[in-house]
Write a protein that holds these residues in place. Structure first.
Motif, mmCIF file in Angstrom:
data_model
loop_
_atom_site.group_PDB
_atom_site.id
_atom_site.type_symbol
_atom_site.label_atom_id
_atom_site.label_comp_id
_atom_site.label_asym_id
_atom_site.label_seq_id
_atom_site.Cartn_x
_atom_site.Cartn_y
_atom_site.Cartn_z
ATOM 1 N N GLU A 122 102.733 61.143 48.035
ATOM 2 C CA GLU A 122 102.176 61.928 46.926
ATOM 3 C C GLU A 122 102.861 61.591 45.595
ATOM 4 O O GLU A 122 102.216 61.586 44.556
ATOM 5 C CB GLU A 122 102.295 63.418 47.227
ATOM 6 N N ASP A 123 104.166 61.324 45.647
ATOM 7 C CA ASP A 123 104.867 60.911 44.424
ATOM 8 C C ASP A 123 104.271 59.599 43.904
ATOM 9 O O ASP A 123 104.038 59.443 42.707
ATOM 10 C CB ASP A 123 106.368 60.710 44.694
ATOM 11 N N ARG A 124 104.045 58.681 44.839
ATOM 12 C CA ARG A 124 103.481 57.382 44.418
ATOM 13 C C ARG A 124 102.054 57.542 43.922
ATOM 14 O O ARG A 124 101.628 56.893 42.968
ATOM 15 C CB ARG A 124 103.545 56.383 45.582
ATOM 16 N N GLN A 125 101.299 58.437 44.597
ATOM 17 C CA GLN A 125 99.922 58.703 44.179
ATOM 18 C C GLN A 125 99.897 59.262 42.755
ATOM 19 O O GLN A 125 99.053 58.899 41.937
ATOM 20 C CB GLN A 125 99.296 59.717 45.152
ATOM 21 N N LEU A 142 98.644 58.411 36.980
ATOM 22 C CA LEU A 142 99.062 58.346 35.580
ATOM 23 C C LEU A 142 98.785 56.959 35.016
ATOM 24 O O LEU A 142 98.291 56.813 33.901
ATOM 25 C CB LEU A 142 100.547 58.693 35.448
ATOM 26 N N GLN A 143 99.095 55.944 35.818
ATOM 27 C CA GLN A 143 98.837 54.584 35.353
ATOM 28 C C GLN A 143 97.343 54.358 35.188
ATOM 29 O O GLN A 143 96.894 53.784 34.192
ATOM 30 C CB GLN A 143 99.472 53.578 36.327
ATOM 31 N N ALA A 144 96.546 54.867 36.144
ATOM 32 C CA ALA A 144 95.090 54.673 36.078
ATOM 33 C C ALA A 144 94.503 55.344 34.837
ATOM 34 O O ALA A 144 93.568 54.829 34.235
ATOM 35 C CB ALA A 144 94.438 55.227 37.342
ATOM 36 N N TYR A 145 95.050 56.488 34.463
ATOM 37 C CA TYR A 145 94.523 57.215 33.295
ATOM 38 C C TYR A 145 95.274 56.865 32.002
ATOM 39 O O TYR A 145 95.082 57.521 30.984
ATOM 40 C CB TYR A 145 94.571 58.723 33.540
ATOM 41 N N SER A 152 113.767 53.578 42.952
ATOM 42 C CA SER A 152 113.065 52.619 42.082
ATOM 43 C C SER A 152 112.230 51.657 42.924
ATOM 44 O O SER A 152 111.110 51.320 42.537
ATOM 45 C CB SER A 152 114.035 51.895 41.155
ATOM 46 N N ARG A 153 112.744 51.265 44.080
ATOM 47 C CA ARG A 153 111.947 50.379 44.942
ATOM 48 C C ARG A 153 110.703 51.088 45.452
ATOM 49 O O ARG A 153 109.603 50.548 45.421
ATOM 50 C CB ARG A 153 112.788 49.885 46.139
ATOM 51 N N ALA A 154 110.868 52.335 45.905
ATOM 52 C CA ALA A 154 109.718 53.072 46.462
ATOM 53 C C ALA A 154 108.647 53.325 45.403
ATOM 54 O O ALA A 154 107.451 53.299 45.696
ATOM 55 C CB ALA A 154 110.185 54.404 47.061
ATOM 56 N N MET A 155 109.077 53.533 44.161
ATOM 57 C CA MET A 155 108.115 53.836 43.096
ATOM 58 C C MET A 155 107.605 52.571 42.404
ATOM 59 O O MET A 155 106.665 52.628 41.608
ATOM 60 C CB MET A 155 108.743 54.763 42.045
#
Ligand SMILES: Nc1nc2c(ncn2[C@@H]2O[C@H](COP(=O)(O)OP(=O)(O)OP(=O)(O)O)[C@@H](O)[C@H]2O)c(=O)[nH]1
Ligand SMILES: [Mg+2]
Length: 206
Positions: free
Chosen positions: A122-125, A130-133, A160-163
């Motif tokens: 969910e954090d990555r989603q 945010l990036q998509a918008y 940082s790797r996970a995100m």
């Protein structure tokens, strides 16, 4: 940032209920119980402007707080808490996505992560939304008072790797010690008060 006034404006689910006016907004997102409301309280030097709680899933609406009659801080409901009733969970996604995709006053989102945890899907989603918008995201890693310096460095790598973001883009914070408060304000002020045409100055007029 000098805080001269803060006030709760209103709670909303739908765009029709967002506050009128044209003040720029910074929203705060993250997993339930990660410390979103605590971060906002520290930023505005208030103990209880925003209700915090040991019970995850307390903030279930979009809450708007006005600062210095100049801008809004927006507390978004936390995601990822299993015990929130199904009806509320079902409403959560569309409520947040509508806000992120459609709110033209939104200048940036502070995405808050727990220094002790591996970021979730969910954090990555959330970051992907945010990036998509095209909403600028500031990642704040909180509860830093709970880990040693070594553990912090190790977790910074994990997070940082996970995100999928550079390690030096993470901002460290603790609501307990207030570490990181000024640095976060610097970033937010840059986003809030950057003039509309900045960046175009280098382009010749003709
Ligand atoms: N030690 C420590 N505890 C913190 C910190 N930030 C928040 N907490 C605690 O974590 C719990 C949740 O904090 P909240 O600010 O209510 O979290 P939230 O993300 O707004 O939670 P929801 O609104 O339920 O999604 C509270 O018990 C806080 O006191 C921090 O930096 N350090
Ligand atoms: Mg909260």
């Amino acid at each position: 940032m000098e805080i001269r006034s803060t006030k709760f404006v209103k709670s909303a689910v739908q765009p029709a209920h967002y506050p009128p006016g044209d003040l720029p907004e910074i929203a705060f997102a993250g997993k339930s119980n990660v410390g979103k409301s605590s971060l906002i309280n520290v930023l505005v030097n208030r103990k209880n402007l925003v209700r915090t709680s040991g019970t995850p899933g307390r903030t279930q609406l979009i809450n708007f707080f006005e600062v210095n009659e100049q801008f809004m801080l927006v507390d978004l409901p936390g995601y990822g808490f299993a015990k929130v009733p199904f009806a509320i969970k079902a409403q959560w996604g569309p409520m947040i996505e509508r806000y992120l995709s459609g709110r033209s006053l939104l200048r940036a989102v502070v995405l808050i992560l727990d220094i002790r945890r591996v970021p979730s899907d969910e954090d990555r989603q959330m970051l992907a939304w945010l990036q998509a918008y095209h909403v600028p995201a500031l990642i704040v890693v909180t509860k830093c008072d709970k880990v040693s310096k070594n553990e912090r460095a190790r977790q910074a790598g994990v997070i940082s790797r996970a995100m999928g973001v550079p390690g030096d883009s993470l901002l460290y914070f603790s609501a307990l010690t207030k570490e990181g408060k000024e640095r976060i304000w610097q970033e937010l002020e840059g986003t809030l008060f950057r003039s509309e045409d900045e960046g175009e100055a280098a382009v010749p007029a003709d």
